[in-house]
Design an enzyme around this catalytic site. Structure first.
Site, PDB file in Angstrom:
ATOM      1  N   ASP A   1      -9.357  -8.615   0.898  1.00 28.30           N
ATOM      2  CA  ASP A   1      -9.486  -8.003   2.226  1.00 28.30           C
ATOM      3  C   ASP A   1     -10.829  -8.348   2.879  1.00 28.30           C
ATOM      4  OD1 ASP A   1      -7.022  -6.922   2.655  1.00 28.30           O
ATOM      5  OD2 ASP A   1      -7.561  -4.867   2.145  1.00 28.30           O
TER       6      ASP A   1
ATOM      7  N   THR B   1      -4.103   2.187  -2.039  1.00 24.92           N
ATOM      8  CA  THR B   1      -3.629   0.808  -2.200  1.00 24.92           C
ATOM      9  C   THR B   1      -4.217   0.072  -3.394  1.00 24.92           C
ATOM     10  OG1 THR B   1      -3.391  -1.295  -0.984  1.00 24.92           O
ATOM     11  CG2 THR B   1      -5.469  -0.140  -0.726  1.00 24.92           C
TER      12      THR B   1
ATOM     13  N   SER C   1     -10.477  -2.647   6.120  1.00 31.24           N
ATOM     14  CA  SER C   1      -9.101  -2.208   5.880  1.00 31.24           C
ATOM     15  C   SER C   1      -8.397  -1.956   7.202  1.00 31.24           C
ATOM     16  CB  SER C   1      -9.126  -0.917   5.056  1.00 31.24           C
ATOM     17  OG  SER C   1      -7.845  -0.347   4.987  1.00 31.24           O
TER      18      SER C   1
ATOM     19  N   THR D   1       0.907  -1.135   0.000  1.00 31.69           N
ATOM     20  CA  THR D   1       0.000   0.000   0.000  1.00 31.69           C
ATOM     21  C   THR D   1       0.944   1.181   0.000  1.00 31.69           C
ATOM     22  OG1 THR D   1      -1.694  -1.269   1.162  1.00 31.69           O
ATOM     23  CG2 THR D   1      -1.782   1.084   1.501  1.00 31.69           C
TER      24      THR D   1
HETATM   25  N1  GLY Z   1      -5.285  -3.632   1.569  1.00 28.23           N
HETATM   26  C1  GLY Z   1      -4.741  -3.242   2.803  1.00 28.23           C
HETATM   27  C2  GLY Z   1      -5.706  -2.568   3.709  1.00 28.23           C
HETATM   28  O1  GLY Z   1      -6.687  -2.028   3.240  1.00 28.23           O
HETATM   29  O2  GLY Z   1      -5.522  -2.565   4.900  1.00 28.23           O
END
Ligand code: GLY
Length: 577
Positions: free
Chosen positions: A430, A406, A459, A388
């Site tokens: 996620d 990200t 996230s 990210t």
């Molecule tokens: N894809 C990493 C986050 O959103 O935490």
């Protein structure tokens, strides 16, 4: 008035060597005392600053600020520049979260997180027997969530921008057309991913070539330059309808992708109230759900607030134990309660209640580790990849932006939209691919984060702004998947509890506990051998791992100047004036 305009990497060489040693081999090893160089300040600016993961992106943001643009203008330009210069994580095919604080003190957030397509379902990554299909949610067309970045930037410009939109997108177009000189890390990343690019694309993606990329090679992005030109000329329509949308949907149809024209047209970024709380005389402003980051960070800070960490000392046995025990409890809550507030009720107030947090720490016993099995019998946190990127900005008026964006994994799904030249995210991973049952990584997530059409996946991104005595004090954030929260936590405490400079605070080696697995993960030399031994004696399991996170931050010094913290683990750089 102009002051320094170089990046942090022009700091005195000795100091830089010491900072790098601190991360990768340790400048000092005396446990329980300050193991940090004395007052090693990062790059200083007096008026305005951008800190990001790439010197070119920071330069673009700084030039917008010099033109008289505000922090929001600079954020838009930096976000688009990162989409070109940092293909591993910068993006227009992904999403992000942005926290801002206006110079008047008014704060807000923008959620441009991806959403599940309308055809998504809770079991879409499972076979007919209900088993998770390996790799389906992490690579290729089905792993892609509906991108949010372009709508986020358009909405940001509409509400808070001051310069013309085209002026903010143009620098990224120039970079894409002219090409970007690859750093060693970028060349290595592209080479490492070559096979995956070839596996997940029916065409030969322009990010690959026969021979390996070398540092110093120039990577040009002609298709991306054309896509960015459409976004410059047509705004939101340059991405969510017309040529770009046609190319994206055609790319989906080339394989098992499910994003439709309607998904793209329906996508909308959301303005949200930030989550806020206090740590001593600091006010912490951070991202609300669907990121778990803000809630978790506030819980962590409030749980350790009653203890005198300064007296215990940086990376002392007691400090690591207190922070670890707070982390264990907070990540257990995260796994159970956090998800998209549009779909599930997230008990934010209850999770941040001071009585609740005191009760959570009441089971703490400094004589020994609390086993994670005793904290909560429940579900583990979701797996999140560590690719990210984050940028922090302060403008000449004192407006501040903290933005984390990200593609999820490095280079996202590895799918490049043919003819449009940009990578698509693999953010669908996620979600909990199967609530309550281990996914391909051996991890599981909670029901609150189950897949549903139109839902935002949970996230850990934690873009954060701190006030001290009512004034802007710090802008901070990082990539790092589930380690984002604890990296931001440590960067803040390194400054406010341990008296480090901003640069020292982001460079200092880190540790992480996320409830399950029940272990303290730590960078090399983050914890002295003596403290490791003491922790083991109390029942903690320690696991050394490679460097992680890229914290990019800005600290407002008592005289009003700005100090950058640009993480030496990456190519991160500050620019300002
Ligand atoms: N894809 C990493 C986050 O959103 O935490």
């Amino acid at each position: 008035m102009r002051y320094l305009s170089h990046s942090h990497r022009t700091m005195r060489p000795l100091l830089l060597v010491c900072l790098l040693q601190l991360v990768f081999s340790g400048c000092a090893t005396d446990p329980g005392t300050k193991q940090i160089p004395t007052q090693a300040r990062g790059f200083i600016a007096t008026e305005a600053m951008v800190v990001s993961a790439h010197p070119e992106a920071s330069r673009v943001g700084k030039e917008i600020l010099q033109l008289g643009g505000n922090a929001y203008d600079a954020a838009i330009a930096t976000q688009f520049a990162l989409a070109v210069v940092l293909p591993a994580a910068g993006n227009i095919g992904g999403g992000g979260f942005l926290v801002y604080r206006q110079h008047t003190g008014k704060a807000g957030t923008l959620d441009y997180r991806e959403t599940a397509p309308a055809a998504a379902s809770e079991t879409m990554y499972q076979d007919s027997a209900g088993n998770v299909v390996n790799g389906l949610s992490t690579g290729g067309h089905l792993a892609v969530g509906v991108p949010g970045t372009v709508d986020g930037m358009v909405q940001l410009h509409g509400r808070l921008g001051s310069l013309p939109w085209a002026r903010l997108v143009q620098p990224a177009i120039d970079l894409a057309a002219k090409g970007v000189v690859l750093t060693e890390k970028e060349a290595a990343g592209l080479n490492r991913t070559r096979e995956n690019f070839l596996q997940h694309n029916k065409h030969i993606p322009y990010l690959t070539r026969e021979s390996n990329w070398q540092a110093g090679d120039t990577l040009r992005h002609p298709d991306l330059a054309r896509t960015l030109s459409r976004i410059r000329d047509e705004g939101r329509d340059g991405f969510y309808t017309g040529v770009t949308a046609d190319l994206l949907v055609r790319e989906m149809q080339r394989s098992n992708g499910i994003i439709t024209h309607q998904d793209l047209q329906r996508y909308a970024a959301v303005w949200r109230e930030p989550v806020t709380g206090r740590y001593k005389n600091y006010r912490v402003i951070s991202m609300a759900p669907p990121s778990s980051g803000g809630v978790a960070l506030l819980q962590l800070l409030q749980m350790v607030a009653p203890y005198n960490l300064q007296r215990y000392g940086w990376q002392s046995t007691e400090t690591i134990q207190l922070m670890t025990e707070a982390e264990r409890r907070v990540y257990a809550d995260r796994a159970t309660y956090l998800g998209d507030p549009g779909f599930v009720t997230v008990p934010v107030q209850e999770l941040l209640d001071s009585v609740y947090l005191r009760q959570r720490m009441a089971t703490l016993d400094l004589a020994k580790a609390t086993p994670s099995t005793a904290v909560k019998a429940g579900e583990m946190p979701v797996y999140e990849s560590e690719q990210t990127t984050h940028f922090s900005i302060v403008d000449t008026q004192g407006n501040a932006v903290s933005a984390t964006t990200t593609l999820n994994g490095a280079y996202g799904s590895k799918v490049v939209v043919e003819g449009a030249g940009f990578l698509l995210n693999n953010e669908m991973d996620d979600f909990s691919v199967k609530p309550g049952v281990p996914n391909m990584f051996g991890l599981v997530g909670g029901k609150a984060n189950a897949i549903a059409p139109g839902k935002r996946m949970l996230s850990s991104m934690t873009p954060t702004i701190l006030e001290k005595d009512g004034k802007l004090y710090m802008v901070v954030g990082t990539p790092g998947g589930s380690t984002i929260i604890t990296s931001v936590y440590q960067a803040i405490l390194n400054v406010v509890a341990h008296g480090m400079t901003m640069q020292e605070a982001v460079a200092a080696p880190r540790f992480h506990h996320q409830w399950l697995p029940d272990e303290i993960q730590h960078e090399p030399n983050a914890i002295s051998p003596e403290v490791r031994e003491a922790l083991r004696h109390k029942g903690y399991t320690l696991q050394e791992r490679g460097p992680y996170g890229r914290v990019d931050a800005i600290l407002v010094l008592p005289d009003g100047r700005l100090e950058a913290g640009a993480d030496p683990r990456g190519d991160d750089a500050a620019a300002g004036f």
